[in-house]
Design a protein around this motif. Sequence first.
Motif: not given
Length: 202
Positions: A3-7, A78-91
């Motif tokens: 996923c794109i790391p932007s909400l 189910v597969k791995p992504i990168q996503t944005a949390t409030e604090a950072d971009v994480t696996s």
Amino acid sequence: MGCIPSLRATLAATLAGLALLATAACTPETGAGRESEPAAATVSGPAVRFTAAAAGPVTPGTAYSAQALRALLPGFEVKPIQTATEADVTSALAAFSGGLQVMQFIRGSDGKIGQVFGVSPLTVGPAGERLGMTLSQLGIPRQSCRMGGELWTDMAICPSRGAANVSLVFAVPQYRGPLDQLPPAAELAGAELQRLIWRPAR
């Protein structure tokens, strides 16, 4: 693709997928008697409900692993992504249904799942919340909310009325005020739900 790391980008991609699903799978009966709910609520697919105790089949004891999630979510990819949390971009890991991303899973400090993000209207909050609904539709008082920080500085974060450990993340359209202050009540009323966040109640 992850996923794109932007909400905002995540929501845009989700809604584009929903439009295709709605065209193919929606029938007149699915919307009967539900005029007050957003159109996305008629999308065909299994609803995943978030409660205080669990996010769908995920509980505080669920291990953070693709294998564990696949066992709990038959029919989902189910597969791995990168996503944005409030604090950072994480696996993270994500569950997809028919190519549509439905949930994201963040690792906790104990090897279990620490957070579950609902990123599709197929996810339903403890008080019936679905993505695309507004803060005024949900009856959430302004004083219970705060502005997000770091990567979510233009978002309002509020607790669900149905469970204290479920948070709701709203986008405030065209908000231009101070990033650490909630907008006026009239402006905040139109903020749209973009993400559900479940954390284990421990």
